[in-house]
Scaffold this motif. Structure first.
Motif, PDB file in Angstrom:
ATOM      1  N   ASP A 149      34.615  29.360  50.018  1.00  0.00           N
ATOM      2  CA  ASP A 149      33.995  28.707  48.567  1.00  0.00           C
ATOM      3  C   ASP A 149      35.031  28.153  47.755  1.00  0.00           C
ATOM      4  O   ASP A 149      35.187  26.921  47.374  1.00  0.00           O
ATOM      5  CB  ASP A 149      33.404  29.986  48.087  1.00  0.00           C
ATOM      6  CG  ASP A 149      32.592  29.534  46.739  1.00  0.00           C
ATOM      7  OD1 ASP A 149      32.145  28.439  46.558  1.00  0.00           O
ATOM      8  OD2 ASP A 149      32.548  30.370  45.833  1.00  0.00           O
ATOM      9  N   LEU A 150      36.252  28.978  48.089  1.00  0.00           N
ATOM     10  CA  LEU A 150      37.581  28.595  47.154  1.00  0.00           C
ATOM     11  C   LEU A 150      37.968  27.141  47.565  1.00  0.00           C
ATOM     12  O   LEU A 150      38.095  26.187  46.440  1.00  0.00           O
ATOM     13  CB  LEU A 150      38.699  29.543  47.073  1.00  0.00           C
ATOM     14  CG  LEU A 150      39.917  29.130  46.349  1.00  0.00           C
ATOM     15  CD1 LEU A 150      39.717  28.905  44.977  1.00  0.00           C
ATOM     16  CD2 LEU A 150      41.130  30.055  46.862  1.00  0.00           C
ATOM     17  N   GLU A 152      41.229  46.038  43.506  1.00  0.00           N
ATOM     18  CA  GLU A 152      41.016  44.743  42.739  1.00  0.00           C
ATOM     19  C   GLU A 152      41.825  43.642  43.722  1.00  0.00           C
ATOM     20  O   GLU A 152      43.019  43.786  44.103  1.00  0.00           O
ATOM     21  CB  GLU A 152      41.548  44.806  41.245  1.00  0.00           C
ATOM     22  CG  GLU A 152      40.875  43.601  40.574  1.00  0.00           C
ATOM     23  CD  GLU A 152      40.988  43.785  39.239  1.00  0.00           C
ATOM     24  OE1 GLU A 152      40.223  43.231  38.294  1.00  0.00           O
ATOM     25  OE2 GLU A 152      42.047  44.308  38.587  1.00  0.00           O
ATOM     26  N   LEU A 153      41.013  42.663  43.661  1.00  0.00           N
ATOM     27  CA  LEU A 153      41.625  41.454  44.145  1.00  0.00           C
ATOM     28  C   LEU A 153      41.287  40.096  43.763  1.00  0.00           C
ATOM     29  O   LEU A 153      40.171  39.974  43.099  1.00  0.00           O
ATOM     30  CB  LEU A 153      40.940  41.704  45.857  1.00  0.00           C
ATOM     31  CG  LEU A 153      41.380  40.288  46.887  1.00  0.00           C
ATOM     32  CD1 LEU A 153      42.786  40.604  47.484  1.00  0.00           C
ATOM     33  CD2 LEU A 153      40.375  40.349  48.316  1.00  0.00           C
ATOM     34  N   ASP A 154      42.306  39.160  43.923  1.00  0.00           N
ATOM     35  CA  ASP A 154      41.974  37.894  43.344  1.00  0.00           C
ATOM     36  C   ASP A 154      42.508  36.789  44.434  1.00  0.00           C
ATOM     37  O   ASP A 154      43.277  37.058  45.039  1.00  0.00           O
ATOM     38  CB  ASP A 154      42.712  37.576  41.923  1.00  0.00           C
ATOM     39  CG  ASP A 154      42.294  36.426  41.107  1.00  0.00           C
ATOM     40  OD1 ASP A 154      41.201  35.992  41.422  1.00  0.00           O
ATOM     41  OD2 ASP A 154      42.828  36.005  40.251  1.00  0.00           O
ATOM     42  N   PHE A 155      41.732  35.634  44.224  1.00  0.00           N
ATOM     43  CA  PHE A 155      42.178  34.592  45.031  1.00  0.00           C
ATOM     44  C   PHE A 155      42.065  33.444  44.505  1.00  0.00           C
ATOM     45  O   PHE A 155      41.012  32.927  43.984  1.00  0.00           O
ATOM     46  CB  PHE A 155      41.303  34.524  46.375  1.00  0.00           C
ATOM     47  CG  PHE A 155      41.502  33.871  47.457  1.00  0.00           C
ATOM     48  CD1 PHE A 155      42.807  33.666  47.899  1.00  0.00           C
ATOM     49  CD2 PHE A 155      40.727  32.926  48.211  1.00  0.00           C
ATOM     50  CE1 PHE A 155      43.060  32.935  49.084  1.00  0.00           C
ATOM     51  CE2 PHE A 155      41.062  32.178  49.358  1.00  0.00           C
ATOM     52  CZ  PHE A 155      42.321  32.145  49.932  1.00  0.00           C
ATOM     53  N   ALA A 156      43.014  32.417  44.799  1.00  0.00           N
ATOM     54  CA  ALA A 156      43.103  31.166  43.865  1.00  0.00           C
ATOM     55  C   ALA A 156      43.677  30.206  44.641  1.00  0.00           C
ATOM     56  O   ALA A 156      44.648  30.708  45.561  1.00  0.00           O
ATOM     57  CB  ALA A 156      43.835  31.221  42.215  1.00  0.00           C
ATOM     58  N   ALA A 157      43.503  28.894  44.521  1.00  0.00           N
ATOM     59  CA  ALA A 157      44.213  27.801  45.289  1.00  0.00           C
ATOM     60  C   ALA A 157      44.601  26.733  44.352  1.00  0.00           C
ATOM     61  O   ALA A 157      43.619  26.255  43.405  1.00  0.00           O
ATOM     62  CB  ALA A 157      43.552  27.314  46.436  1.00  0.00           C
ATOM     63  N   THR A 158      45.429  25.694  44.730  1.00  0.00           N
ATOM     64  CA  THR A 158      45.658  24.378  44.238  1.00  0.00           C
ATOM     65  C   THR A 158      45.406  23.407  45.220  1.00  0.00           C
ATOM     66  O   THR A 158      46.017  23.684  46.359  1.00  0.00           O
ATOM     67  CB  THR A 158      47.035  24.371  43.601  1.00  0.00           C
ATOM     68  OG1 THR A 158      47.017  25.353  42.346  1.00  0.00           O
ATOM     69  CG2 THR A 158      47.351  22.747  43.041  1.00  0.00           C
ATOM     70  N   CYS A 159      44.736  22.288  45.018  1.00  0.00           N
ATOM     71  CA  CYS A 159      44.648  21.265  46.290  1.00  0.00           C
ATOM     72  C   CYS A 159      45.280  20.050  45.302  1.00  0.00           C
ATOM     73  O   CYS A 159      45.187  19.635  44.385  1.00  0.00           O
ATOM     74  CB  CYS A 159      43.106  20.933  46.477  1.00  0.00           C
ATOM     75  SG  CYS A 159      42.736  19.783  47.582  1.00  0.00           S
ATOM     76  N   VAL A 160      45.988  19.075  46.250  1.00  0.00           N
ATOM     77  CA  VAL A 160      46.513  17.856  46.048  1.00  0.00           C
ATOM     78  C   VAL A 160      45.981  16.904  46.723  1.00  0.00           C
ATOM     79  O   VAL A 160      45.808  17.162  48.010  1.00  0.00           O
ATOM     80  CB  VAL A 160      47.959  17.995  45.919  1.00  0.00           C
ATOM     81  CG1 VAL A 160      48.668  16.699  45.364  1.00  0.00           C
ATOM     82  CG2 VAL A 160      48.475  19.074  44.902  1.00  0.00           C
TER      83      VAL A 160
END
Length: 191
Positions: free
Chosen positions: A101-102, A168-176
């Motif tokens: 999803d991310l 607790e857990l977090d998941f983020a990303a950056t796309c270029v």
């Protein structure tokens, strides 16, 4: 060119202000009812617009920010997170889907500008790192990256006791991505 991925974000964008929540109770299926204020989100963008513009940026508030790479091309970049859906993925044992999803959200945001996704960087943060959970998230993101022709080139894993609650857990990303100026999708050619 890889075909664009259709995700929940694309569905929301094509259906406008999509309602959330229980399907049986229409009064609780709004962003406001779920505790999310679109008015506040828009106010944040407006409040920050001048600070962002002062750095030489333009086009703030779109799905992806654009930055001149050279006379002909622009970089398109976006950052996103799984958000509260990560709680549901953990309960359901579908963290891999959370990773998918991310990556799809970030890649779709770059595609919305007309850009070809180049690479994705991820960020996992937790009170205590659980190898299996991190592996599930990253393997899911990698699956979508392969399908989109977008390299997953690395990221950061942060163990932050005292910042995140237990479990607790977090998941983020950056796309270029990259796009020719003449191919930018920004709404300016809509008639």
């Amino acid at each position: 060119m890889p075909r664009p991925l259709r995700t929940a974000r694309a569905e929301r964008a094509s259906h406008g202000d999509r309602r959330l929540g229980s399907l049986s109770d229409e009064s609780t299926r709004t962003y406001d009812a779920s505790g999310v204020s679109l008015e506040t989100a828009n106010a944040v963008v407006e409040r920050l617009r001048s600070a962002v513009a002062s750095t030489g940026a333009s086009g703030f508030g779109h799905f992806a920010g654009l930055y001149p790479l050279d006379d002909r091309r622009l970089l398109a970049a976006t950052t996103d997170s799984v958000g509260s859906k990560l709680l549901l993925h953990r309960r359901a044992g579908t963290l891999r889907w959370g990773g998918m999803d991310l990556a799809a959200h970030c890649i779709d945001d770059v595609l919305c500008s007309g850009a070809e996704p180049l690479f994705l960087l991820d960020y996992v943060a937790a009170n205590r790192i659980d190898l299996e959970q991190v592996a599930e998230l990253v393997e899911g993101a990698a699956e979508v990256c392969r399908a989109a022709g977008c390299a997953l080139i690395g990221g950061e894993t942060a163990e932050l006791p005292g910042v995140y609650r237990e479990d607790e857990l977090d998941f983020a990303a950056t796309c270029v991505g990259v796009v020719d100026q003449e191919d930018v999708i920004d709404g300016s050619r809509v008639q």
